[in-house]
Design a protein around this motif. Sequence first.
Motif, PDB file in Angstrom:
ATOM      1  N   SER A 153      12.106   7.518   7.389  1.00 51.38           N
ATOM      2  CA  SER A 153      12.752   6.500   6.568  1.00 51.38           C
ATOM      3  C   SER A 153      11.765   5.776   5.663  1.00 51.38           C
ATOM      4  O   SER A 153      12.134   4.802   4.987  1.00 51.38           O
ATOM      5  CB  SER A 153      13.466   5.466   7.468  1.00 51.38           C
ATOM      6  N   THR A 154      10.526   6.238   5.636  1.00 50.45           N
ATOM      7  CA  THR A 154       9.512   5.642   4.773  1.00 50.45           C
ATOM      8  C   THR A 154       9.708   6.116   3.337  1.00 50.45           C
ATOM      9  O   THR A 154       9.839   7.307   3.080  1.00 50.45           O
ATOM     10  CB  THR A 154       8.098   6.020   5.255  1.00 50.45           C
ATOM     11  N   GLU A 155       9.735   5.190   2.407  1.00 53.76           N
ATOM     12  CA  GLU A 155       9.967   5.537   1.009  1.00 53.76           C
ATOM     13  C   GLU A 155       8.710   6.106   0.364  1.00 53.76           C
ATOM     14  O   GLU A 155       7.590   5.865   0.814  1.00 53.76           O
ATOM     15  CB  GLU A 155      10.438   4.303   0.235  1.00 53.76           C
ATOM     16  N   ALA A 156       8.906   6.885  -0.687  1.00 58.66           N
ATOM     17  CA  ALA A 156       7.787   7.406  -1.467  1.00 58.66           C
ATOM     18  C   ALA A 156       6.921   6.244  -1.940  1.00 58.66           C
ATOM     19  O   ALA A 156       7.425   5.174  -2.304  1.00 58.66           O
ATOM     20  CB  ALA A 156       8.298   8.207  -2.645  1.00 58.66           C
ATOM     21  N   ASP A 157       5.601   6.450  -1.900  1.00 62.27           N
ATOM     22  CA  ASP A 157       4.582   5.448  -2.223  1.00 62.27           C
ATOM     23  C   ASP A 157       4.410   4.430  -1.096  1.00 62.27           C
ATOM     24  O   ASP A 157       3.580   3.521  -1.207  1.00 62.27           O
ATOM     25  CB  ASP A 157       4.882   4.707  -3.533  1.00 62.27           C
ATOM     26  N   GLY A 158       5.178   4.557  -0.017  1.00 60.89           N
ATOM     27  CA  GLY A 158       4.986   3.693   1.134  1.00 60.89           C
ATOM     28  C   GLY A 158       4.015   4.310   2.118  1.00 60.89           C
ATOM     29  O   GLY A 158       3.434   5.380   1.887  1.00 60.89           O
ATOM     30  N   SER A 159       3.819   3.643   3.254  1.00 64.01           N
ATOM     31  CA  SER A 159       2.921   4.151   4.286  1.00 64.01           C
ATOM     32  C   SER A 159       3.488   3.806   5.653  1.00 64.01           C
ATOM     33  O   SER A 159       4.312   2.894   5.791  1.00 64.01           O
ATOM     34  CB  SER A 159       1.511   3.589   4.141  1.00 64.01           C
ATOM     35  N   ILE A 160       3.043   4.526   6.658  1.00 63.19           N
ATOM     36  CA  ILE A 160       3.524   4.337   8.028  1.00 63.19           C
ATOM     37  C   ILE A 160       2.358   4.504   8.995  1.00 63.19           C
ATOM     38  O   ILE A 160       1.534   5.412   8.824  1.00 63.19           O
ATOM     39  CB  ILE A 160       4.665   5.326   8.372  1.00 63.19           C
ATOM     40  N   VAL A 161       2.278   3.629   9.982  1.00 64.30           N
ATOM     41  CA  VAL A 161       1.189   3.648  10.961  1.00 64.30           C
ATOM     42  C   VAL A 161       1.731   4.125  12.302  1.00 64.30           C
ATOM     43  O   VAL A 161       2.781   3.661  12.762  1.00 64.30           O
ATOM     44  CB  VAL A 161       0.559   2.249  11.126  1.00 64.30           C
ATOM     45  N   GLN A 162       1.004   5.039  12.935  1.00 60.53           N
ATOM     46  CA  GLN A 162       1.343   5.483  14.287  1.00 60.53           C
ATOM     47  C   GLN A 162       0.088   5.450  15.153  1.00 60.53           C
ATOM     48  O   GLN A 162      -1.015   5.695  14.663  1.00 60.53           O
ATOM     49  CB  GLN A 162       1.924   6.896  14.270  1.00 60.53           C
ATOM     50  N   THR A 331      -5.414   6.193  15.770  1.00 62.88           N
ATOM     51  CA  THR A 331      -4.471   5.614  14.806  1.00 62.88           C
ATOM     52  C   THR A 331      -4.401   6.536  13.598  1.00 62.88           C
ATOM     53  O   THR A 331      -5.434   6.984  13.087  1.00 62.88           O
ATOM     54  CB  THR A 331      -4.898   4.219  14.352  1.00 62.88           C
ATOM     55  N   ILE A 332      -3.173   6.848  13.171  1.00 63.56           N
ATOM     56  CA  ILE A 332      -2.965   7.661  11.989  1.00 63.56           C
ATOM     57  C   ILE A 332      -2.095   6.895  11.015  1.00 63.56           C
ATOM     58  O   ILE A 332      -0.976   6.501  11.345  1.00 63.56           O
ATOM     59  CB  ILE A 332      -2.297   9.008  12.323  1.00 63.56           C
ATOM     60  N   ILE A 333      -2.624   6.647   9.823  1.00 64.57           N
ATOM     61  CA  ILE A 333      -1.865   6.018   8.750  1.00 64.57           C
ATOM     62  C   ILE A 333      -1.519   7.110   7.741  1.00 64.57           C
ATOM     63  O   ILE A 333      -2.411   7.781   7.229  1.00 64.57           O
ATOM     64  CB  ILE A 333      -2.653   4.914   8.055  1.00 64.57           C
ATOM     65  N   GLN A 334      -0.234   7.309   7.481  1.00 63.17           N
ATOM     66  CA  GLN A 334       0.191   8.313   6.527  1.00 63.17           C
ATOM     67  C   GLN A 334       0.737   7.624   5.269  1.00 63.17           C
ATOM     68  O   GLN A 334       1.622   6.769   5.351  1.00 63.17           O
ATOM     69  CB  GLN A 334       1.266   9.219   7.132  1.00 63.17           C
ATOM     70  N   HIS A 335       0.180   8.013   4.142  1.00 61.77           N
ATOM     71  CA  HIS A 335       0.588   7.475   2.842  1.00 61.77           C
ATOM     72  C   HIS A 335       1.440   8.512   2.127  1.00 61.77           C
ATOM     73  O   HIS A 335       1.010   9.659   1.943  1.00 61.77           O
ATOM     74  CB  HIS A 335      -0.641   7.128   1.999  1.00 61.77           C
ATOM     75  N   PHE A 336       2.619   8.125   1.706  1.00 60.59           N
ATOM     76  CA  PHE A 336       3.526   9.035   1.021  1.00 60.59           C
ATOM     77  C   PHE A 336       3.290   8.956  -0.481  1.00 60.59           C
ATOM     78  O   PHE A 336       4.147   8.495  -1.254  1.00 60.59           O
ATOM     79  CB  PHE A 336       4.981   8.686   1.367  1.00 60.59           C
TER      80      PHE A 336
END
Length: 337
Positions: A153-162, A331-336
């Motif tokens: 559900s992360t939008e393009a140009d957004g980021s998500i941390v796991q 920790t993995i931060i993924q940038h869309f």
Amino acid sequence: MIRYPLLSRGATIGVTAPSSGLPDELHPLLKLACSRMENKGYRIAYGDTVWTQSKAKSAPARMRADEFNEMMRNQDVHAIIPPWGGELLIEILEALEFEHMSAKWILGYSDISLLLLAITLRTGIATAHGVNLIDMRGEYQDATTAMWQNVLSTEADGSIVQHSSTKYQKEWDHHDPSPCVFHLTEPTCWQSVTNREVRMEGRLLGGCVDVIRHLIGTPYGDVREFREQFVSGDPVIWYFENCELTTTDLRRSFVQMKLAGWFEQCSGILIGRSGANQAVNGYTAEDVYHDLTDELQVPIVYDIDCGHVPPQITLINGAYAKVHVEDGKGTIIQHFS
């Protein structure tokens, strides 16, 4: 540029079996998993292939490919989640309509990872390596697994941390079902070959070594072309998991990847926990990782949350990731982007 799909509330999930379907006695498990999804507000569109299984596949290759192609074309289907993996997904690749694929999430792992990697490499559409639909049948999901919804559900140009999980499941116990499906009992510890803090960043690519290695030398495994066409030459972080390979077979697979150029401009490697990794003449998985580190001179982290020893982080093929591992935690931060 990478194209990132978006999973919205009320989305329709297409359930098709491009690899294995379910025999009659397991149909209740799929129905339960789908009912859990409906309780979350999603709608389900079933394909015919999910209800059959014979001779190591859900249906003949052409039928599997046609059903998948139709779901990719169907604008009323917003994402595709197969029930689980299998053995012979590779049979459908030459019948897939890559040139007509729209940007919608495909989520899965195991044999499905071959499909995911091929689509991202050929089209630049991001794909999601994570939990199978059949494992969503629990009353609730552990925190690591449940992140799949946030990620998709992360939008393009957004980021998500796991973050790395707290505990993992050592072995499957299907005779003792639990509300969470997974029996998480063992402390999670992400390990680096150097036993030091690790930082790496680059575009994520990967999957199950057993199957994605068969893309090498085919039109569906051109990593160099992907980097030039879709990510402006960005470095790659590879993530892998081993389902059934012995350590020598795993080593051969990595050497073949190296010889094929897959590790050119590689900034690091993440390797999932494995119930396989059977040592051969004293040659262990750790020996494999050390040999690969010596050859590539890049950081390697293993026993991460990825693959057949759950839970697993949702990793996006094509996303730009920043990885930090220290003291057994990751920790993995993924940038869309």
